[in-house]
Motif scaffolding. Structure first.
Motif, PDB file in Angstrom:
ATOM      1  N   GLU A 220      87.924  51.928  -2.940  1.00 63.00           N
ATOM      2  CA  GLU A 220      86.582  51.593  -2.476  1.00 63.00           C
ATOM      3  C   GLU A 220      86.019  50.378  -3.205  1.00 63.00           C
ATOM      4  O   GLU A 220      85.190  49.657  -2.659  1.00 63.00           O
ATOM      5  N   ALA A 221      86.445  50.148  -4.444  1.00 64.84           N
ATOM      6  CA  ALA A 221      85.913  49.033  -5.231  1.00 64.84           C
ATOM      7  C   ALA A 221      86.438  47.708  -4.701  1.00 64.84           C
ATOM      8  O   ALA A 221      87.633  47.571  -4.419  1.00 64.84           O
ATOM      9  N   VAL A 222      85.546  46.740  -4.579  1.00 65.05           N
ATOM     10  CA  VAL A 222      85.969  45.406  -4.150  1.00 65.05           C
ATOM     11  C   VAL A 222      86.724  44.721  -5.274  1.00 65.05           C
ATOM     12  O   VAL A 222      87.772  44.104  -5.051  1.00 65.05           O
ATOM     13  N   VAL A 223      86.197  44.798  -6.489  1.00 73.62           N
ATOM     14  CA  VAL A 223      86.823  44.186  -7.669  1.00 73.62           C
ATOM     15  C   VAL A 223      87.268  45.300  -8.606  1.00 73.62           C
ATOM     16  O   VAL A 223      86.498  46.212  -8.914  1.00 73.62           O
ATOM     17  N   ALA A 224      88.528  45.248  -9.040  1.00 72.02           N
ATOM     18  CA  ALA A 224      89.052  46.295  -9.921  1.00 72.02           C
ATOM     19  C   ALA A 224      90.033  45.697 -10.914  1.00 72.02           C
ATOM     20  O   ALA A 224      90.685  44.679 -10.634  1.00 72.02           O
ATOM     21  N   VAL A 225      90.115  46.326 -12.084  1.00 74.05           N
ATOM     22  CA  VAL A 225      91.065  45.919 -13.123  1.00 74.05           C
ATOM     23  C   VAL A 225      92.057  47.054 -13.318  1.00 74.05           C
ATOM     24  O   VAL A 225      91.667  48.197 -13.563  1.00 74.05           O
ATOM     25  N   HIS A 226      93.354  46.740 -13.189  1.00 73.75           N
ATOM     26  CA  HIS A 226      94.413  47.737 -13.314  1.00 73.75           C
ATOM     27  C   HIS A 226      95.176  47.489 -14.617  1.00 73.75           C
ATOM     28  O   HIS A 226      95.471  46.348 -14.960  1.00 73.75           O
TER      29      HIS A 226
END
Length: 297
Positions: A220-226
């Motif tokens: 759902e998040a537009v911007v994410a850090v994996h």
């Protein structure tokens, strides 16, 4: 012993010594308890306030950077008041036999000077700290303004794009410019396949980038850090930006980072704005005839 504890201990020891000297002088001058309290207690408390300041400086990291500055103010205040006391006594031409009284006055002046210098030093340190925060906020605002101006240019360029390849190129360039990331890829996540349209990332990471992109497309998040096991080895973290559209294919920007720290709120807002610009263009391109991106929904 680190620097903070060293400075704190020094202030504490000096404060205790000054308090002891004041009480000693008070008992030497009179044996009347009330007189001792009135004459010695205020200056003794001033000396102990230095010990409290030392404990505070040793236990708090707030002024660790400014410890030499605070100590310099304390020494300067001590020397100033001691000099004033010496000049005063000299101008009064202290007679023979009054030397002991002169030491009392000098000790009082030293105590007051040390406390006054420490207070001024703490105030000066707070002022310097506040100024640095203002400068950092100013630099952050200027950097945000520059990035927003660059993003506006990329938004205009994206609006004129006629192919998905152009969109991917502008997005990669924009992401690299905003966050100074040199390894970035544009991945199209479809119902069955996950092609990499454009990439500046090493080919050895392609399979993992596709997996991360598909996961980001379903998030759902537009911007994410994996980070962690989901990213390639020797990579601190991977940033993904999901480009939503009305077609079955979802564009995802994937960038390799050398840090695992989360991105700032300002950068996240700018990336969401870039994603919004690119998403509108992708919707138009995927919905247009002859684009080669089927809409399976």
């Amino acid at each position: 012993m680190d620097r903070r504890h060293l400075y704190g201990a020094t202030f504490g020891i000096v404060g205790v010594l000054l308090a002891g000297v004041q009480l000693l002088h008070a008992t030497e001058q009179t044996a009347v308890p009330i007189a001792i309290v009135v004459d010695g207690a205020p200056f003794a408390l001033l000396g102990l306030s230095l010990s409290f300041a030392g404990y505070w400086l040793a236990s708090s990291e707030q002024f660790e950077e400014y410890l030499p500055r605070i100590a310099a103010w304390a020494v300067g205040g001590t020397l100033l008041l001691a000099s004033v006391a010496a000049l005063t006594l000299f101008s009064q031409r202290v007679a023979t036999g009054t030397l002991q009284r002169a030491t009392y006055i000098t000790a009082d002046s030293i105590t007051v000077g040390a406390v006054a210098g420490t207070v001024v030093g703490l105030y000066d340190a707070q002022s310097q700290q506040h100024r640095q925060k203002l400068e950092a906020e100013r630099d952050r605002t200027e950097a945000f303004a520059r990035k927003a101006a660059d993003l506006n240019n990329y938004g205009r360029a994206l609006a004129q794009a006629t192919t998905v390849e152009e969109v991917s190129a502008y997005c990669i360039e924009g992401l690299s410019s905003l966050l100074s990331l040199s390894e970035t890829a544009f991945v199209e996540v479809g119902p069955e396949d996950t092609p990499i349209t454009s990439s500046t990332v090493s080919n050895s990471f392609e399979s993992q980038l596709r997996s991360i992109a598909r996961h980001a497309a379903e998030d759902e998040a537009v911007v994410a850090v994996h980070e962690g096991e989901s990213v390639p080895a020797d990579v601190a973290s991977v940033l993904t930006v999901r480009l939503e559209n009305t077609a079955a294919t979802t564009g995802v920007l994937v960038a390799i980072r050398d840090t695992a720290e989360p991105i700032s709120t300002e950068d996240e807002q700018l990336l969401e704005l870039l994603a919004s610009h690119a998403s509108m263009v992708l919707t138009r391109l995927y919905s247009g005839p002859g684009q080669g991106r089927p809409d399976n929904r």
